[in-house]
Design a protein around this motif. Structure first.
Motif, PDB file in Angstrom:
ATOM      1  N   HIS A  68     -61.096  -1.057 -44.937  1.00 12.37           N
ATOM      2  CA  HIS A  68     -61.264  -0.026 -45.969  1.00 12.37           C
ATOM      3  C   HIS A  68     -59.963   0.371 -46.657  1.00 12.37           C
ATOM      4  N   ARG A  69     -58.815  -0.010 -46.069  1.00 16.78           N
ATOM      5  CA  ARG A  69     -57.535   0.380 -46.674  1.00 16.78           C
ATOM      6  C   ARG A  69     -57.039  -0.622 -47.703  1.00 16.78           C
ATOM      7  N   VAL A  70     -57.891  -1.501 -48.135  1.00 19.07           N
ATOM      8  CA  VAL A  70     -57.506  -2.485 -49.146  1.00 19.07           C
ATOM      9  C   VAL A  70     -58.333  -2.276 -50.407  1.00 19.07           C
ATOM     10  N   ILE A  71     -57.650  -2.045 -51.521  1.00 21.49           N
ATOM     11  CA  ILE A  71     -58.331  -1.812 -52.801  1.00 21.49           C
ATOM     12  C   ILE A  71     -57.709  -2.715 -53.859  1.00 21.49           C
ATOM     13  N   ASN A  72     -58.248  -2.688 -55.060  1.00 24.67           N
ATOM     14  CA  ASN A  72     -57.717  -3.575 -56.107  1.00 24.67           C
ATOM     15  C   ASN A  72     -56.530  -2.971 -56.853  1.00 24.67           C
ATOM     16  N   SER A  73     -55.930  -3.785 -57.686  1.00 24.59           N
ATOM     17  CA  SER A  73     -54.723  -3.390 -58.412  1.00 24.59           C
ATOM     18  C   SER A  73     -54.900  -2.192 -59.344  1.00 24.59           C
ATOM     19  N   LYS A  74     -56.148  -1.890 -59.679  1.00 23.63           N
ATOM     20  CA  LYS A  74     -56.395  -0.754 -60.572  1.00 23.63           C
ATOM     21  C   LYS A  74     -56.507   0.546 -59.781  1.00 23.63           C
ATOM     22  N   GLY A  75     -56.398   0.433 -58.455  1.00 28.64           N
ATOM     23  CA  GLY A  75     -56.505   1.624 -57.628  1.00 28.64           C
ATOM     24  C   GLY A  75     -57.947   1.994 -57.317  1.00 28.64           C
ATOM     25  N   LYS A  76     -58.837   1.026 -57.462  1.00 23.89           N
ATOM     26  CA  LYS A  76     -60.251   1.316 -57.214  1.00 23.89           C
ATOM     27  C   LYS A  76     -60.855   0.419 -56.131  1.00 23.89           C
ATOM     28  N   ILE A  77     -61.990   0.872 -55.616  1.00 25.76           N
ATOM     29  CA  ILE A  77     -62.695   0.109 -54.578  1.00 25.76           C
ATOM     30  C   ILE A  77     -63.397  -1.070 -55.239  1.00 25.76           C
ATOM     31  N   SER A  78     -63.290  -2.217 -54.608  1.00 25.07           N
ATOM     32  CA  SER A  78     -63.896  -3.415 -55.190  1.00 25.07           C
ATOM     33  C   SER A  78     -65.302  -3.737 -54.700  1.00 25.07           C
ATOM     34  N   LEU A  79     -65.767  -3.000 -53.727  1.00 21.85           N
ATOM     35  CA  LEU A  79     -67.106  -3.268 -53.200  1.00 21.85           C
ATOM     36  C   LEU A  79     -68.156  -2.689 -54.122  1.00 21.85           C
ATOM     37  N   LYS A 126     -53.007   5.456 -45.962  1.00 17.63           N
ATOM     38  CA  LYS A 126     -52.323   4.639 -46.963  1.00 17.63           C
ATOM     39  C   LYS A 126     -53.206   3.457 -47.330  1.00 17.63           C
ATOM     40  N   VAL A 127     -52.939   2.845 -48.475  1.00 17.09           N
ATOM     41  CA  VAL A 127     -53.714   1.681 -48.902  1.00 17.09           C
ATOM     42  C   VAL A 127     -52.780   0.593 -49.423  1.00 17.09           C
ATOM     43  N   LEU A 128     -53.334  -0.587 -49.581  1.00 19.60           N
ATOM     44  CA  LEU A 128     -52.562  -1.723 -50.091  1.00 19.60           C
ATOM     45  C   LEU A 128     -53.535  -2.475 -51.002  1.00 19.60           C
ATOM     46  N   THR A 129     -53.006  -3.185 -51.980  1.00 16.86           N
ATOM     47  CA  THR A 129     -53.891  -3.916 -52.891  1.00 16.86           C
ATOM     48  C   THR A 129     -53.934  -5.389 -52.478  1.00 16.86           C
ATOM     49  N   TYR A 130     -54.964  -6.077 -52.894  1.00 21.27           N
ATOM     50  CA  TYR A 130     -55.133  -7.492 -52.551  1.00 21.27           C
ATOM     51  C   TYR A 130     -53.895  -8.262 -53.019  1.00 21.27           C
ATOM     52  N   GLY A 131     -53.482  -7.993 -54.245  1.00 24.12           N
ATOM     53  CA  GLY A 131     -52.350  -8.703 -54.807  1.00 24.12           C
ATOM     54  C   GLY A 131     -51.048  -8.481 -54.058  1.00 24.12           C
TER      55      GLY A 131
END
Length: 109
Positions: free
Chosen positions: A57-68, A21-26
């Motif tokens: 690694h389970r944290v991504i941005n609001s657009k559903g993409k990796i921010s790195l 599962k993942v979660l977004t920064y926001g």
DNA sequence: CACATGACGAGGG
DNA sequence: ACCCTCGCCATGT
């Protein structure tokens, strides 16, 4: 050094994101108590992930993409997520409707 | 106290 | 969908 209650909540939340599962920064910021603290979440990941053994690694941005970026761990994060069964679609985007961790309050932890 | 930092996010072109 | 601007926040120096 002492961390603000908000930052402590952020750490607690990230630490509990289940594999696959993942979660977004926001969203993390909201659950932690500050809807406008998304940037602080990134700060936590960047400076405290190793010390607190966070599943960063389970944290991504609001657009559903990796921010790195490509030179700061993009590939590594993608591999780690794929290992947990998370799928990437076009534009390397993750389907949040399918992989977003459904948590509404920090009390659920 | 002033200024810089960091893996953000919403809005607009 | 991509790119840029601007606002936001806890920390670090």
């Amino acid at each position: 050094m002492s961390l603000s209650p908000f930052t402590q909540n952020v750490i607690k939340i990230i630490k509990n994101i289940p594999a696959g599962k993942v979660l977004t920064y926001g969203i993390i910021a909201i659950i932690a108590g500050n809807p406008r603290g998304a940037r602080q979440v990134s700060w936590v990941l960047n400076s405290l992930s190793s010390k607190h053994q966070l599943p960063w690694h389970r944290v991504i941005n609001s657009k559903g993409k990796i921010s790195l970026g490509d030179f700061t761990g993009y590939t590594e994060q993608k591999e780690l997520l794929e290992q947990e069964g998370i799928l990437f679609g076009l534009q390397d985007k993750i389907d949040l409707n399918k992989f977003l961790w459904q948590i509404k309050s920090i009390d659920e932890i």
